[in-house]
Design a protein around this motif. Structure first.
Motif, short mmCIF file in Angstrom:
data_model
loop_
_atom_site.label_atom_id
_atom_site.label_comp_id
_atom_site.label_asym_id
_atom_site.label_seq_id
_atom_site.Cartn_x
_atom_site.Cartn_y
_atom_site.Cartn_z
N HIS A 28 1.36 -1.32 -0.09
CA HIS A 28 -0.23 0.01 0.13
C HIS A 28 1.02 1.11 0.08
CE1 HIS A 28 -3.58 -1.73 1.51
NE2 HIS A 28 -3.80 -2.37 0.68
N LYS A 29 1.82 1.53 1.11
CA LYS A 29 3.16 2.42 1.19
C LYS A 29 3.69 2.22 -0.54
CE LYS A 29 6.45 4.72 3.22
NZ LYS A 29 7.36 4.35 2.17
N MET A 30 4.05 1.15 -1.88
CA MET A 30 4.04 1.67 -1.98
C MET A 30 3.21 2.26 -3.53
SD MET A 30 5.86 -1.67 -5.14
CE MET A 30 3.73 -1.58 -5.63
N LEU A 31 2.09 1.62 -3.27
CA LEU A 31 1.62 2.79 -4.56
C LEU A 31 1.22 4.05 -4.10
CD1 LEU A 31 -1.65 0.04 -4.27
CD2 LEU A 31 0.24 0.19 -6.12
N HIS A 32 0.95 3.75 -2.49
CA HIS A 32 1.02 5.49 -2.19
C HIS A 32 2.56 6.57 -3.30
CE1 HIS A 32 0.96 9.13 0.02
NE2 HIS A 32 -0.53 8.57 0.33
N THR A 33 2.84 5.90 -3.03
CA THR A 33 4.28 6.34 -2.94
C THR A 33 4.45 6.82 -4.85
OG1 THR A 33 5.23 5.60 -1.55
CG2 THR A 33 7.30 6.23 -3.34
N ASP A 34 4.13 5.83 -5.25
CA ASP A 34 4.02 5.75 -6.84
C ASP A 34 2.81 6.79 -7.46
OD1 ASP A 34 6.04 3.86 -7.02
OD2 ASP A 34 4.90 2.29 -7.87
N LEU A 35 1.86 6.58 -7.02
CA LEU A 35 1.06 7.67 -7.18
C LEU A 35 1.20 9.00 -6.80
CD1 LEU A 35 -2.15 5.47 -5.40
CD2 LEU A 35 -2.16 6.73 -7.97
N LEU A 36 2.03 9.56 -5.38
CA LEU A 36 2.35 11.16 -5.67
C LEU A 36 3.53 11.14 -6.78
CD1 LEU A 36 2.29 11.71 -1.72
CD2 LEU A 36 0.90 13.20 -3.74
N VAL A 37 4.36 10.12 -6.79
CA VAL A 37 5.28 10.59 -7.42
C VAL A 37 5.46 11.10 -9.25
CG1 VAL A 37 7.37 9.18 -8.71
CG2 VAL A 37 6.89 9.23 -6.30
N ASN A 38 4.02 9.88 -9.35
CA ASN A 38 3.55 10.52 -11.01
C ASN A 38 2.44 11.54 -11.20
OD1 ASN A 38 4.22 7.33 -11.11
ND2 ASN A 38 2.77 6.51 -11.21
N GLN A 39 1.92 11.50 -9.88
CA GLN A 39 1.07 13.40 -9.98
C GLN A 39 2.34 14.39 -10.21
OE1 GLN A 39 -1.75 15.51 -6.70
NE2 GLN A 39 -1.22 13.80 -6.45
N LEU A 40 3.41 14.14 -9.03
CA LEU A 40 4.36 15.61 -9.31
C LEU A 40 4.53 15.45 -10.73
CD1 LEU A 40 5.55 18.20 -8.36
CD2 LEU A 40 6.73 16.20 -6.79
N THR A 41 5.77 14.28 -10.95
CA THR A 41 6.04 14.12 -12.26
C THR A 41 5.09 14.55 -13.58
OG1 THR A 41 6.88 12.24 -11.45
CG2 THR A 41 7.37 12.46 -14.17
N ASP A 42 3.98 14.83 -13.72
CA ASP A 42 2.76 15.30 -14.75
C ASP A 42 2.75 16.56 -14.55
OD1 ASP A 42 2.50 13.01 -15.98
OD2 ASP A 42 0.67 12.10 -14.37
N ILE A 43 3.10 17.45 -13.24
CA ILE A 43 2.19 18.55 -13.12
C ILE A 43 4.22 19.47 -13.69
CG2 ILE A 43 2.89 20.56 -11.23
CD1 ILE A 43 1.54 18.58 -9.58
N LYS A 44 5.04 18.49 -13.21
CA LYS A 44 6.75 18.71 -14.20
C LYS A 44 6.89 18.59 -15.83
CE LYS A 44 9.57 20.77 -11.81
NZ LYS A 44 9.57 21.95 -11.21
N LEU A 45 5.95 18.20 -16.04
CA LEU A 45 6.26 17.49 -17.34
C LEU A 45 5.43 18.33 -17.82
CD1 LEU A 45 5.73 13.81 -18.31
CD2 LEU A 45 7.54 15.45 -17.97
N ALA A 46 4.59 19.17 -17.32
CA ALA A 46 3.30 20.13 -17.95
C ALA A 46 4.11 21.73 -18.50
CB ALA A 46 1.82 20.53 -17.39
N GLU A 47 4.76 21.45 -17.26
CA GLU A 47 6.01 22.83 -17.72
C GLU A 47 6.74 23.02 -18.84
OE1 GLU A 47 8.37 22.98 -14.20
OE2 GLU A 47 6.24 22.93 -12.99
N ASP B 88 10.36 15.77 -28.70
CA ASP B 88 9.13 15.84 -27.26
C ASP B 88 9.44 14.75 -26.16
OD1 ASP B 88 6.93 17.12 -25.48
OD2 ASP B 88 6.29 14.93 -25.89
N ARG B 89 10.22 13.16 -26.54
CA ARG B 89 10.00 12.86 -25.59
C ARG B 89 11.74 12.90 -25.01
NH1 ARG B 89 9.48 8.76 -28.54
NH2 ARG B 89 11.73 7.81 -28.87
N LYS B 90 13.07 13.18 -25.94
CA LYS B 90 13.71 14.06 -25.22
C LYS B 90 13.72 15.35 -24.26
CE LYS B 90 18.34 15.31 -27.70
NZ LYS B 90 19.07 16.70 -27.39
N LYS B 91 13.11 16.15 -24.99
CA LYS B 91 13.44 17.21 -24.27
C LYS B 91 12.78 17.19 -22.38
CE LYS B 91 11.85 21.05 -26.26
NZ LYS B 91 10.78 22.79 -27.01
N LYS B 92 11.51 15.69 -22.46
CA LYS B 92 10.54 16.04 -21.24
C LYS B 92 11.66 15.22 -20.32
CE LYS B 92 5.97 16.54 -22.59
NZ LYS B 92 4.75 15.98 -22.72
#
Length: 298
Positions: free
Chosen positions: A109-128, A269-273
């Motif tokens: 459960h902790k692993m899933l919680h970590t992954d979800l937060l990591v993915n959430q912030l990563t998506d925020i950063k990629l939107a920049e 796009d993949r390279k820049k991100k």
């Protein structure tokens, strides 16, 4: 956790040997297309390095997400568990399998919680990251015009009779020859659906398009040297005997800007991100306490 189980620490948070082994297994299958146990020493060391880098980055991003006050939406962890549990008879079977692998329910459960937060912030950063412009695509095409070519490809169907090359080899070859003789009376597709030992048999033996290097050598040589529509000689590979029919060919050649543009855009796009994320993680690492221990491979 025993000290010997710790392979690294990030700001005091331990990364376990189990986490490292799981990450190495992921790279082994994703990069080398084989399980960790089958890697050469050199491949294993490279996979270990990539896995460790990924785990450290994951922890750094997780801590940054917490510092920013990000939260996992209600029910998100449960939804992830439900997705995975769909591959098991019930959720208890899932947890039982994880326990055998050394991962407790709480740790999962902790692993899933970590992954979800990591993915959430990563998506925020990629939107920049700025979108790729037409100027960038045109510039890349001009600078790499000599590389802009399509490789030669063929599309083929086959009927496979399995053989391990041992005592049953002659019987397998005889069975293949008999199937080939029936092609005058029955269609290639019908025989493939009924008798081929390859999963492609369900599609009438169709393997789709493939290029050089995608198949074993003897099969590739026969496919690229065959005439479209004709059934050639029986081909032997480590999988057994094949009745092969090439159904189409693409000689390759130069790729126009219009054809290349979508793939160039995707690549840039993949390279820049990727570069943006790497710079961000490097910045996080520069102010973190990261210790990586010299742990021998199992």
């Amino acid at each position: 956790m025993r000290l010997s189980d710790t392979v690294a620490t990030v700001n005091g948070t331990e990364i376990s040997r189990l986490e490292l082994d799981n990450a190495i297994q992921g790279f082994a299958m994703g990069v080398y297309r084989k399980p960790m146990e089958s890697l050469t020493d050199e491949e294993r060391e490279k996979a270990k390095g990539m896995a460790m880098e990924k785990l450290v980055a994951r922890q750094l991003i997780y801590e940054d997400a917490l510092a920013r006050g990000l939260e996992v939406p209600d029910g998100a962890v449960e939804a992830e568990i439900e997705k995975v549990a769909a591959n098991f008879p019930n959720v208890e079977e899932l947890y039982g399998t994880l326990e055998k692998a050394g991962l407790s329910k709480e740790a999962y459960h902790k692993m899933l919680h970590t992954d979800l937060l990591v993915n959430q912030l990563t998506d925020i950063k990629l939107a920049e990251v700025d979108d790729i412009t037409e100027v960038e695509i045109t510039s890349f095409y001009k600078e790499n015009s000599e590389k802009m070519s399509k490789p030669e490809r063929v599309r083929a169907s086959h009927i496979l009779v399995k053989s391990d090359g041992g005592e049953g080899r002659e019987a397998a070859l005889e069975a293949t020859e008999k199937l080939k003789e029936r092609l005058g009376e029955e269609s290639f597709e019908d025989i493939a659906k009924t008798h081929s030992a390859c999963p492609s048999g369900a599609k009438g033996g169709d393997l789709g398009w493939f290029g050089r290097g995608d198949m074993v050598a003897s099969f590739e040589e026969a496919a690229f040297s065959s005439t479209v529509g004709e059934v050639g000689d029986i081909v032997e590979t480590p999988f057994g005997f094949h009745i092969l029919k090439v159904t189409d060919k693409d000689g390759g050649g130069e790729v126009s800007f219009e054809e290349a543009s979508p793939k160039i855009c995707e690549f840039l796009d993949r390279k820049k991100k990727s570069e943006y994320l790497a710079a961000w993680v490097a910045d996080l690492k520069s102010t973190a306490e990261v210790q990586v221990f010299d742990v021998p491979m199992g």
